[in-house]
Design an enzyme around this catalytic site. Structure first.
Site, PDB file in Angstrom:
ATOM      1  N   ARG A 158       8.281   4.983   1.902  1.00  0.00           N
ATOM      2  CA  ARG A 158       8.919   5.568   3.084  1.00  0.00           C
ATOM      3  C   ARG A 158       9.439   6.987   2.827  1.00  0.00           C
ATOM      4  O   ARG A 158       9.813   7.671   3.775  1.00  0.00           O
ATOM      5  CB  ARG A 158      10.055   4.673   3.568  1.00  0.00           C
ATOM      6  CG  ARG A 158       9.567   3.359   4.184  1.00  0.00           C
ATOM      7  CD  ARG A 158      10.711   2.543   4.777  1.00  0.00           C
ATOM      8  NE  ARG A 158      10.237   1.401   5.560  1.00  0.00           N
ATOM      9  CZ  ARG A 158      10.148   0.155   5.093  1.00  0.00           C
ATOM     10  NH1 ARG A 158      10.486  -0.112   3.841  1.00  0.00           N
ATOM     11  NH2 ARG A 158       9.701  -0.832   5.878  1.00  0.00           N
ATOM     12  N   GLN A 179      12.302  -3.902  -9.555  1.00  0.00           N
ATOM     13  CA  GLN A 179      13.762  -4.014  -9.475  1.00  0.00           C
ATOM     14  C   GLN A 179      14.289  -3.203  -8.281  1.00  0.00           C
ATOM     15  O   GLN A 179      15.382  -3.458  -7.778  1.00  0.00           O
ATOM     16  CB  GLN A 179      14.353  -3.506 -10.796  1.00  0.00           C
ATOM     17  CG  GLN A 179      15.859  -3.471 -10.874  1.00  0.00           C
ATOM     18  CD  GLN A 179      16.485  -4.845 -10.782  1.00  0.00           C
ATOM     19  OE1 GLN A 179      15.972  -5.806 -11.365  1.00  0.00           O
ATOM     20  NE2 GLN A 179      17.571  -4.951 -10.023  1.00  0.00           N
ATOM     21  N   LYS A 180      13.486  -2.244  -7.818  1.00  0.00           N
ATOM     22  CA  LYS A 180      13.854  -1.439  -6.646  1.00  0.00           C
ATOM     23  C   LYS A 180      14.270  -2.321  -5.466  1.00  0.00           C
ATOM     24  O   LYS A 180      15.185  -2.004  -4.720  1.00  0.00           O
ATOM     25  CB  LYS A 180      12.648  -0.562  -6.261  1.00  0.00           C
ATOM     26  CG  LYS A 180      12.644   0.012  -4.863  1.00  0.00           C
ATOM     27  CD  LYS A 180      13.509   1.227  -4.798  1.00  0.00           C
ATOM     28  CE  LYS A 180      13.371   2.047  -3.537  1.00  0.00           C
ATOM     29  NZ  LYS A 180      12.989   1.390  -2.328  1.00  0.00           N
ATOM     30  N   ASP A 181      13.559  -3.458  -5.291  1.00  0.00           N
ATOM     31  CA  ASP A 181      13.896  -4.419  -4.238  1.00  0.00           C
ATOM     32  C   ASP A 181      14.592  -5.607  -4.899  1.00  0.00           C
ATOM     33  O   ASP A 181      14.027  -6.690  -5.056  1.00  0.00           O
ATOM     34  CB  ASP A 181      12.626  -4.845  -3.499  1.00  0.00           C
ATOM     35  CG  ASP A 181      11.959  -3.668  -2.811  1.00  0.00           C
ATOM     36  OD1 ASP A 181      12.332  -3.358  -1.679  1.00  0.00           O
ATOM     37  OD2 ASP A 181      11.091  -3.015  -3.434  1.00  0.00           O
ATOM     38  N   GLY A 188       0.815  -1.216   0.000  1.00  0.00           N
ATOM     39  CA  GLY A 188       0.000   0.000   0.000  1.00  0.00           C
ATOM     40  C   GLY A 188       0.847   1.263   0.000  1.00  0.00           C
ATOM     41  O   GLY A 188       2.029   1.221  -0.329  1.00  0.00           O
ATOM     42  N   GLN A 208       7.387  -9.689   7.909  1.00  0.00           N
ATOM     43  CA  GLN A 208       8.637  -9.242   7.299  1.00  0.00           C
ATOM     44  C   GLN A 208       9.245  -8.035   8.001  1.00  0.00           C
ATOM     45  O   GLN A 208      10.230  -7.477   7.527  1.00  0.00           O
ATOM     46  CB  GLN A 208       8.448  -8.982   5.805  1.00  0.00           C
ATOM     47  CG  GLN A 208       7.601  -7.772   5.471  1.00  0.00           C
ATOM     48  CD  GLN A 208       7.296  -7.712   3.978  1.00  0.00           C
ATOM     49  OE1 GLN A 208       6.533  -8.509   3.461  1.00  0.00           O
ATOM     50  NE2 GLN A 208       7.893  -6.755   3.283  1.00  0.00           N
ATOM     51  N   GLY A 229       5.631   4.374  -8.734  1.00  0.00           N
ATOM     52  CA  GLY A 229       6.326   3.091  -8.962  1.00  0.00           C
ATOM     53  C   GLY A 229       5.331   1.943  -8.987  1.00  0.00           C
ATOM     54  O   GLY A 229       5.381   1.075  -9.869  1.00  0.00           O
ATOM     55  N   HIS A 230       4.423   1.929  -8.011  1.00  0.00           N
ATOM     56  CA  HIS A 230       3.393   0.883  -7.983  1.00  0.00           C
ATOM     57  C   HIS A 230       2.495   0.967  -9.221  1.00  0.00           C
ATOM     58  O   HIS A 230       2.103  -0.037  -9.789  1.00  0.00           O
ATOM     59  CB  HIS A 230       2.523   1.015  -6.723  1.00  0.00           C
ATOM     60  CG  HIS A 230       3.274   0.848  -5.430  1.00  0.00           C
ATOM     61  ND1 HIS A 230       3.476   1.893  -4.560  1.00  0.00           N
ATOM     62  CD2 HIS A 230       3.864  -0.222  -4.866  1.00  0.00           C
ATOM     63  CE1 HIS A 230       4.146   1.457  -3.504  1.00  0.00           C
ATOM     64  NE2 HIS A 230       4.403   0.184  -3.657  1.00  0.00           N
TER      65      HIS A 230
HETATM   66  P1  AMP Z   1       6.145  -2.265  -1.434  1.00  0.00           P
HETATM   67  O1  AMP Z   1       4.755  -1.704  -1.404  1.00  0.00           O
HETATM   68  O2  AMP Z   1       7.200  -1.299  -1.021  1.00  0.00           O
HETATM   69  O3  AMP Z   1       6.252  -3.598  -0.762  1.00  0.00           O
HETATM   70  O4  AMP Z   1       6.452  -2.528  -2.970  1.00  0.00           O
HETATM   71  C1  AMP Z   1       5.579  -3.271  -3.758  1.00  0.00           C
HETATM   72  C2  AMP Z   1       6.219  -3.519  -5.091  1.00  0.00           C
HETATM   73  O5  AMP Z   1       6.499  -2.264  -5.704  1.00  0.00           O
HETATM   74  C3  AMP Z   1       7.563  -4.252  -4.984  1.00  0.00           C
HETATM   75  O6  AMP Z   1       7.663  -5.202  -6.030  1.00  0.00           O
HETATM   76  C4  AMP Z   1       8.556  -3.136  -5.136  1.00  0.00           C
HETATM   77  O7  AMP Z   1       9.799  -3.571  -5.652  1.00  0.00           O
HETATM   78  C5  AMP Z   1       7.851  -2.224  -6.106  1.00  0.00           C
HETATM   79  N1  AMP Z   1       8.367  -0.859  -6.031  1.00  0.00           N
HETATM   80  C6  AMP Z   1       8.569  -0.107  -4.929  1.00  0.00           C
HETATM   81  N2  AMP Z   1       9.109   1.083  -5.249  1.00  0.00           N
HETATM   82  C7  AMP Z   1       9.271   1.091  -6.600  1.00  0.00           C
HETATM   83  C8  AMP Z   1       9.794   2.036  -7.549  1.00  0.00           C
HETATM   84  N3  AMP Z   1      10.284   3.213  -7.167  1.00  0.00           N
HETATM   85  N4  AMP Z   1       9.781   1.685  -8.853  1.00  0.00           N
HETATM   86  C9  AMP Z   1       9.310   0.476  -9.250  1.00  0.00           C
HETATM   87  N5  AMP Z   1       8.804  -0.444  -8.412  1.00  0.00           N
HETATM   88  C10 AMP Z   1       8.781  -0.151  -7.098  1.00  0.00           C
END
Ligand code: AMP
Length: 283
Positions: free
Chosen positions: A187, A148-150, A31, A61, A36-37
């Protein structure tokens, strides 16, 4: 088309089965959705007829001293984002619904879960893989999209699907950045203006390393480290957790004579916020 919200596992299975024929893509998130999402959902639509987005801040996690309780939760805005990007189902369960009270079995990330990011967040990747496998089993997607960020998370999810014969194709999405280079992250909203200025050193360090890719691993690491050391003297300072040049598939550090692909990954704290970033280089 309206998005269907499934607030528990039973509703998800029902919503999934009413999607109609065609391929299903899953986009797992925690969320606080940003651009990016959005790019992940758009990429998912290119690979499937229906997109399921999960919004779940996974307690498994987070370490005991991490930011689980203060992690941003913006569900109404997230729902609008999913609707705008054409997702068919948003799965947003509670932790009580996701995890049985007497649960015992978890996925282990093995040795790969203990290096780089895993060395600073013990158990983190076990928690990630456990929730991702559960999401795969509930949604039964044909494809799942991860950022790819993670990079280490992406590598471990690929490893899990290979090692455990999970019938889901994994698609990687490029990192979306602000115009000044800062990688988008849920964050980032914790960052003050001063924090943000210091935080820019992460992407600057990666770019400085990338510019030296032709010189080999030592040159890449030296150039990146110089930027991070300078930022350690900023106010607020950048507090480095690690800088690593690793094999993108195993996350083992590459040797001094490595040639070919490698991922330059960095993690650091700025103020109270911990940030990660990476770039894939060809040496
Ligand atoms: P999170 O909500 O942070 O767990 O991220 C969910 C998905 O979004 C994960 O696959 C992340 O790698 C991806 N994600 C987070 N930040 C970015 C970004 N800046 N660009 C592309 N994908 C992202």
């Amino acid at each position: 088309m309206d998005v269907t919200v499934a607030a528990d596992r039973a509703a998800l299975v029902k919503a999934r089965d009413s999607l109609g024929p065609g391929r299903i893509a899953l986009v797992p998130t925690m969320g606080a959705l940003h651009e990016g999402h959005r790019s992940l959902v758009r990429l998912a639509r290119e690979h499937a007829d229906h997109v399921v987005v999960s919004v779940f801040v996974n307690p498994l996690q987070f370490g005991p001293h991490e930011d689980f309780s203060r992690y941003p939760r913006t569900f109404d805005a997230d729902l609008r984002v999913c609707e705008e990007e054409g997702a068919g189902v948003v799965f947003a369960p509670s932790a009580e619904d996701m995890y049985l009270p007497d649960r015992q079995v978890e996925v282990s990330a093995g040795g790969m879960g203990g290096t780089a990011e895993g060395a600073f967040r013990p158990g983190h990747f076990d928690g990630v893989l456990t929730v991702v496998l559960k999401l795969f089993n509930l949604v039964r997607p044909d494809v799942a999209v991860f950022g790819q960020k993670d990079a280490q998370q992406l590598a471990l999810i690929r490893r899990m699907t290979a090692d455990l014969d999970v019938p889901v194709s994994i698609v990687a999405a490029p990192t979306v950045r602000e115009p000044d280079g800062l990688a988008l992250s849920s964050r980032n909203r914790y960052l003050s203006e001063d924090d943000r200025r210091t935080a820019l050193a992460l992407s600057r360090a990666l770019s400085a390393g990338a510019a030296r890719a032709r010189t080999g691993p030592a040159g890449v690491l030296d150039a990146a480290r110089a930027v991070l050391e300078e930022a350690a003297r900023f106010d607020p300072p950048l507090l480095l957790d690690y800088l690593i040049l690793a094999d993108p598939a195993t996350f083992a550090p590459v040797g001094g004579d490595h040639r070919g692909e490698a991922v330059l990954a960095v993690a650091a704290k700025v103020g109270t916020t911990r940030l990660i970033d990476n770039m894939v280089l060809t040496l």
